[in-house]
Every structure is written in C-alpha cells, then in structure tokens.
Motif scaffolding. Structure first.
Motif, PDB file in Angstrom:
ATOM      1  N   TYR A  15       0.867  -1.177   0.000  1.00 20.04           N
ATOM      2  CA  TYR A  15       0.000   0.000   0.000  1.00 20.04           C
ATOM      3  C   TYR A  15       0.906   1.231   0.000  1.00 20.04           C
ATOM      4  N   LEU A  16       1.222   1.723  -1.192  1.00 21.65           N
ATOM      5  CA  LEU A  16       2.093   2.887  -1.373  1.00 21.65           C
ATOM      6  C   LEU A  16       1.275   4.021  -1.981  1.00 21.65           C
ATOM      7  N   VAL A  17       1.297   5.198  -1.336  1.00 23.06           N
ATOM      8  CA  VAL A  17       0.518   6.334  -1.821  1.00 23.06           C
ATOM      9  C   VAL A  17       1.343   7.606  -1.671  1.00 23.06           C
ATOM     10  N   ARG A  18       0.899   8.648  -2.337  1.00 20.84           N
ATOM     11  CA  ARG A  18       1.487   9.959  -2.108  1.00 20.84           C
ATOM     12  C   ARG A  18       1.194  10.400  -0.683  1.00 20.84           C
ATOM     13  N   ARG A  19       2.115  11.154  -0.097  1.00 21.77           N
ATOM     14  CA  ARG A  19       2.002  11.483   1.318  1.00 21.77           C
ATOM     15  C   ARG A  19       0.695  12.197   1.647  1.00 21.77           C
ATOM     16  N   GLU A  20       0.236  13.078   0.749  1.00 23.14           N
ATOM     17  CA  GLU A  20      -0.994  13.814   1.043  1.00 23.14           C
ATOM     18  C   GLU A  20      -2.243  12.938   0.939  1.00 23.14           C
ATOM     19  N   GLN A  21      -2.094  11.710   0.410  1.00 23.09           N
ATOM     20  CA  GLN A  21      -3.234  10.806   0.278  1.00 23.09           C
ATOM     21  C   GLN A  21      -3.229   9.686   1.324  1.00 23.09           C
ATOM     22  N   ALA A  22      -2.284   9.725   2.242  1.00 24.01           N
ATOM     23  CA  ALA A  22      -2.178   8.665   3.250  1.00 24.01           C
ATOM     24  C   ALA A  22      -3.300   8.787   4.282  1.00 24.01           C
ATOM     25  N   PRO A  23      -3.803   7.661   4.768  1.00 30.13           N
ATOM     26  CA  PRO A  23      -4.781   7.703   5.858  1.00 30.13           C
ATOM     27  C   PRO A  23      -4.097   8.119   7.159  1.00 30.13           C
ATOM     28  N   LEU A  24      -4.885   8.353   8.189  1.00 28.22           N
ATOM     29  CA  LEU A  24      -4.302   8.677   9.485  1.00 28.22           C
ATOM     30  C   LEU A  24      -3.497   7.486  10.001  1.00 28.22           C
ATOM     31  N   GLY A  25      -2.341   7.769  10.554  1.00 27.32           N
ATOM     32  CA  GLY A  25      -1.496   6.712  11.085  1.00 27.32           C
ATOM     33  C   GLY A  25      -0.340   7.308  11.849  1.00 27.32           C
ATOM     34  N   ARG A  26       0.378   6.461  12.558  1.00 30.21           N
ATOM     35  CA  ARG A  26       1.530   6.888  13.348  1.00 30.21           C
ATOM     36  C   ARG A  26       2.804   6.674  12.529  1.00 30.21           C
ATOM     37  N   LEU A  27       3.664   7.685  12.507  1.00 32.13           N
ATOM     38  CA  LEU A  27       4.902   7.595  11.745  1.00 32.13           C
ATOM     39  C   LEU A  27       5.888   6.659  12.438  1.00 32.13           C
ATOM     40  N   LEU A  28       6.431   5.705  11.679  1.00 34.50           N
ATOM     41  CA  LEU A  28       7.489   4.862  12.222  1.00 34.50           C
ATOM     42  C   LEU A  28       8.685   5.729  12.605  1.00 34.50           C
ATOM     43  N   PRO A  29       9.330   5.446  13.737  1.00 33.84           N
ATOM     44  CA  PRO A  29      10.461   6.269  14.167  1.00 33.84           C
ATOM     45  C   PRO A  29      11.757   5.980  13.404  1.00 33.84           C
ATOM     46  N   THR A 308     -17.949  -0.713   1.731  1.00 34.43           N
ATOM     47  CA  THR A 308     -18.938   0.364   1.744  1.00 34.43           C
ATOM     48  C   THR A 308     -18.251   1.703   2.006  1.00 34.43           C
ATOM     49  N   PRO A 309     -18.942   2.813   1.748  1.00 33.89           N
ATOM     50  CA  PRO A 309     -18.377   4.122   2.097  1.00 33.89           C
ATOM     51  C   PRO A 309     -18.013   4.239   3.572  1.00 33.89           C
ATOM     52  N   PHE A 310     -18.813   3.637   4.462  1.00 34.39           N
ATOM     53  CA  PHE A 310     -18.494   3.718   5.893  1.00 34.39           C
ATOM     54  C   PHE A 310     -17.220   2.945   6.219  1.00 34.39           C
ATOM     55  N   SER A 311     -17.041   1.782   5.634  1.00 34.08           N
ATOM     56  CA  SER A 311     -15.806   1.023   5.835  1.00 34.08           C
ATOM     57  C   SER A 311     -14.612   1.833   5.359  1.00 34.08           C
ATOM     58  N   HIS A 312     -14.771   2.542   4.251  1.00 33.32           N
ATOM     59  CA  HIS A 312     -13.691   3.392   3.744  1.00 33.32           C
ATOM     60  C   HIS A 312     -13.371   4.512   4.734  1.00 33.32           C
ATOM     61  N   LEU A 313     -14.411   5.104   5.319  1.00 34.04           N
ATOM     62  CA  LEU A 313     -14.208   6.151   6.320  1.00 34.04           C
ATOM     63  C   LEU A 313     -13.447   5.606   7.527  1.00 34.04           C
ATOM     64  N   MET A 314     -13.791   4.412   7.977  1.00 27.39           N
ATOM     65  CA  MET A 314     -13.088   3.798   9.105  1.00 27.39           C
ATOM     66  C   MET A 314     -11.620   3.552   8.757  1.00 27.39           C
ATOM     67  N   SER A 315     -11.354   3.195   7.495  1.00 27.44           N
ATOM     68  CA  SER A 315      -9.973   2.958   7.070  1.00 27.44           C
ATOM     69  C   SER A 315      -9.169   4.256   7.054  1.00 27.44           C
ATOM     70  N   LEU A 316      -9.765   5.325   6.535  1.00 25.62           N
ATOM     71  CA  LEU A 316      -9.059   6.602   6.464  1.00 25.62           C
ATOM     72  C   LEU A 316      -8.762   7.159   7.850  1.00 25.62           C
ATOM     73  N   ALA A 317      -9.706   6.988   8.772  1.00 28.90           N
ATOM     74  CA  ALA A 317      -9.556   7.534  10.124  1.00 28.90           C
ATOM     75  C   ALA A 317      -8.860   6.567  11.070  1.00 28.90           C
ATOM     76  N   ASP A 318      -8.548   5.364  10.593  1.00 32.21           N
ATOM     77  CA  ASP A 318      -8.026   4.299  11.459  1.00 32.21           C
ATOM     78  C   ASP A 318      -8.889   4.167  12.709  1.00 32.21           C
ATOM     79  N   ALA A 319     -10.182   4.093  12.488  1.00 31.64           N
ATOM     80  CA  ALA A 319     -11.151   4.025  13.577  1.00 31.64           C
ATOM     81  C   ALA A 319     -11.782   2.650  13.630  1.00 31.64           C
ATOM     82  N   CYS A 320     -12.416   2.352  14.764  1.00 34.27           N
ATOM     83  CA  CYS A 320     -13.089   1.064  14.966  1.00 34.27           C
ATOM     84  C   CYS A 320     -14.463   1.337  15.550  1.00 34.27           C
TER      85      CYS A 320
END
Length: 358
Positions: A15-29, A308-320
């Motif tokens: 899963y490689l994307v442009r930085r401005e298109q990345a979902p919410l996540g924590r940066l590896l140190p 679904t659109p809601f599943s996509h929203l959960m993926s972008l927000a890294d939410a459960c």
C-alpha cells in the motif's frame, strides 16, 4: 469533505501512496523501507534467553489467524534459539496445518509459544491496539502498513529493537494437499459473527454467481459455505451449498477454488492464508460493511476488498466502530453491505482472478 458514495474496490498487496493521500497513522520512528532499523532493546535478549508466549484469549477465528503474525514475528527473532513451538488450545487441528514449526495439544483458549520455559515473556494479541503505521519512502511517497498482521509484526519489531525479515504480508500460511485449482471454481463464504450487520446475504451471493456466469462462458462451479445454526437452502440457483464445514475442511475447499468471495469473517481470512502444495494461493475478495477494510485484510497480494463508504471512512480515520463506539447508522445507509451491487463485486472479482481486464 463528504463521504464517498460509491463502493471502494481495493487490490491486495503493498500500500504505497502519495504522502498527502495517506490515511491517518503513526509515523514509524525509523525509515524502514530505506533500510533503517529500530534501536535495540533489552527485551530481545530476554525473549532469546527465556522464550515467549502469545495469548490469543478467547477471540474468534479471524482474530486468531491475523494475530498469528505476532507469533511469526517472535519466531523470526528467536528461531536460532527455539526451533519448535507449542500450541495449546481449541484449534489444535487447524494450527497443525500452519507453516510455523509447531506441535499442538487440545486445550481451552489459544496459547502459542516456545517450549518448556516458565519464565517466557507474555504477549497479548489485542486487535484494537496497534495503529496504522506510516513509513516515509521519499519526499513524495509513504508506505502504509494498515493491515492488522503487519501492524502486529512491526509492533514486535519495535518492542524487540531488531529488524525482522518480512516487508509485508507476514501471516503464516495453512497448508493444503491440493496442488492446483479447478478452473472457474468459486467459493462463497456466507458465515459471519454479525448476521444483522456483516452479511451480504445468500441471495446476493447467488446474484454474484449469475453475473459471473453471464460475463464469461466458462464451465463454472459455485459452492457456498453456510454457518452453523443456520438452516441452509438446498441450493441457491447453480450454487452447491455446504453446511458448516470445519475450518480444517475449508482449507482444502479453498485450495480447489480460483476465487473465494466472502463476508468479513474468519473463514474468509483463512481462504487468504490457504497455501496449495505448489505454493500458489486462491484470490480472495472480502466484503466489508462496518469495519475498516484496510485493517481487516491479511496484506497478501491475493487478498482484495470491496467496501462500503463507511468502511472506507473507518480505514481513512483508522477508527473502529466497536472500540470507538461509533453508531454507523448515523451515516445513513453508508455501512449497508447489501447495498453494494452484485455486478460491481462480480466484475471486480473477475479482474482479481485474471478472468478479464475490466
């Protein structure tokens, strides 16, 4: 910002994307893709000296399968010290098929670890915990580690402070004696832990079969796995119905198929981890309504998703929706899995299987 209105189709693999298109996540140190390693930690010496044990609790099949990435990570770090592992639990017959070097005994719950140490370090598989991780590749691109197995794997890598070998898709596989699939053989997985919210529906699976048949004149074979406690129909159109086969039986069933399409459930995950005797795997399309598809896939190049659109929203927000207590009905029908047209799923699944281009 508005919620997307169309179903999302996601191809498996890195899963490689442009930085401005990345979902919410924590940066590896550390920049893993560029060869950097995490700082060494004392925990590594402790697990190499005393061994380790993973407790999977009493969670369901899907959580156990994806959680095995923790055991794979610990084995990768300690295999020179501990060649054989031991599993004790209620899935002994299934784990015996796993590619990890493991002995099995029946028991309660699920525990897997090194042999014979009372001082083994304990690790828990808690799917709600590890976040999406982002790895900067260069000034423009980021690799997104959103699939739960790689989240677990990288969590262990950072805990131990040692670079582990897998770059993605770290889950161990489950061996089948089947050497090759049957052409145009499709298996549908209609089992689910939440029939009211996560089930595409047997009739809708039947519609997918009709669309596949209409798209290509191949000698199709369709089979459908139904859950225990469910009174299955004798047949669904041209689909042969298999009532409540065991997980072990499903390994060989999935291996005979070129394509598996199923609800977001443990058996669909197992299909994506099935390994034929010749080293090949079936293509698998998981159907995601309520939970984030980017998290609940294996990361395999053969494991795809329609969401679904809601599943996509959960993926972008890294939410459960469970951990974060989201009522998905607030977003109207955005999480309605059955609203995804069967034709859309059939067309995409056929592309994944290599039967047609578009």
């Amino acid at each position: 910002m508005t919620l997307v209105e169309e179903p999302v189709r996601h191809r498996g693999g890195r899963y490689l994307v442009r930085r401005e298109q990345a979902p919410l996540g924590r940066l590896l140190p550390y920049r893993r893709a560029n060869g950097e390693t995490p700082p060494r930690r004392a925990c590594l010496d402790a697990v190499r000296e005393n061994g380790w044990r993973v407790d999977f609790g009493s969670r369901g099949l899907g959580d156990l399968l994806l959680g095995l990435a923790i055991a794979q990570a610990l084995h990768d770090a300690t295999h020179d010290q501990f060649e054989t592992l031991e599993y004790a639990g209620s899935r002994a017959d299934l784990i015996a098929r796993c590619t990890l070097p493991v002995t099995v005994t029946d028991g309660n719950g699920h525990q897997l670890g090194t042999l014979g140490s009372d001082n083994a370090l304990e690790f828990d598989a808690v799917p709600e915990s590890p976040p999406t991780l982002l790895d900067l590749v260069d000034a423009d691109m980021v690799e997104v580690h959103a699939a739960l197995p790689m989240r677990y794997y990288l969590d262990i890598e950072q805990t131990l402070g040692v670079r582990l070998p897998a770059s993605d898709d770290p889950c161990p596989r489950f061996r089948s004696t089947v050497t090759a699939p049957e052409a145009f053989h499709v298996v549908f997985v209609a089992t689910t832990s939440r029939p009211d919210r996560k089930d595409y529906g047997i009739d809708n699976f039947g519609s997918i079969a009709e669309h596949l048949s209409a798209r290509h004149s191949g000698a199709w074979r369709f089979r459908l796995v139904t859950p225990p406690g469910h009174q299955p129909p004798a047949s669904v159109g041209r689909i042969e119905v298999l009532h409540s086969p065991t997980a072990v039986d499903c390994i060989d069933l999935f291996a005979t198929a070129e394509l598996v399409i199923g609800n977001d459930t443990g058996l669909t995950h197992l299909a994506a981890l099935t390994l034929r005797a010749d080293g090949t795997q079936p293509h698998v399309v998981g159907l995601y309504g309520r939970h984030g598809y980017a998290k609940w896939i294996t990361g395999s190049p053969h494991h795809h998703a329609v969401a679904t659109p809601f599943s996509h929203l959960m993926s972008l927000a890294d939410a459960c929706p469970v951990r974060d207590r989201y009522d998905d009905t607030v977003w109207s029908t955005a999480s309605d899995l059955r609203a995804i047209p069967a034709k859309d799923i059939a067309d995409f699944a056929g592309q994944c299987a290599g039967w047609w281009q578009r």
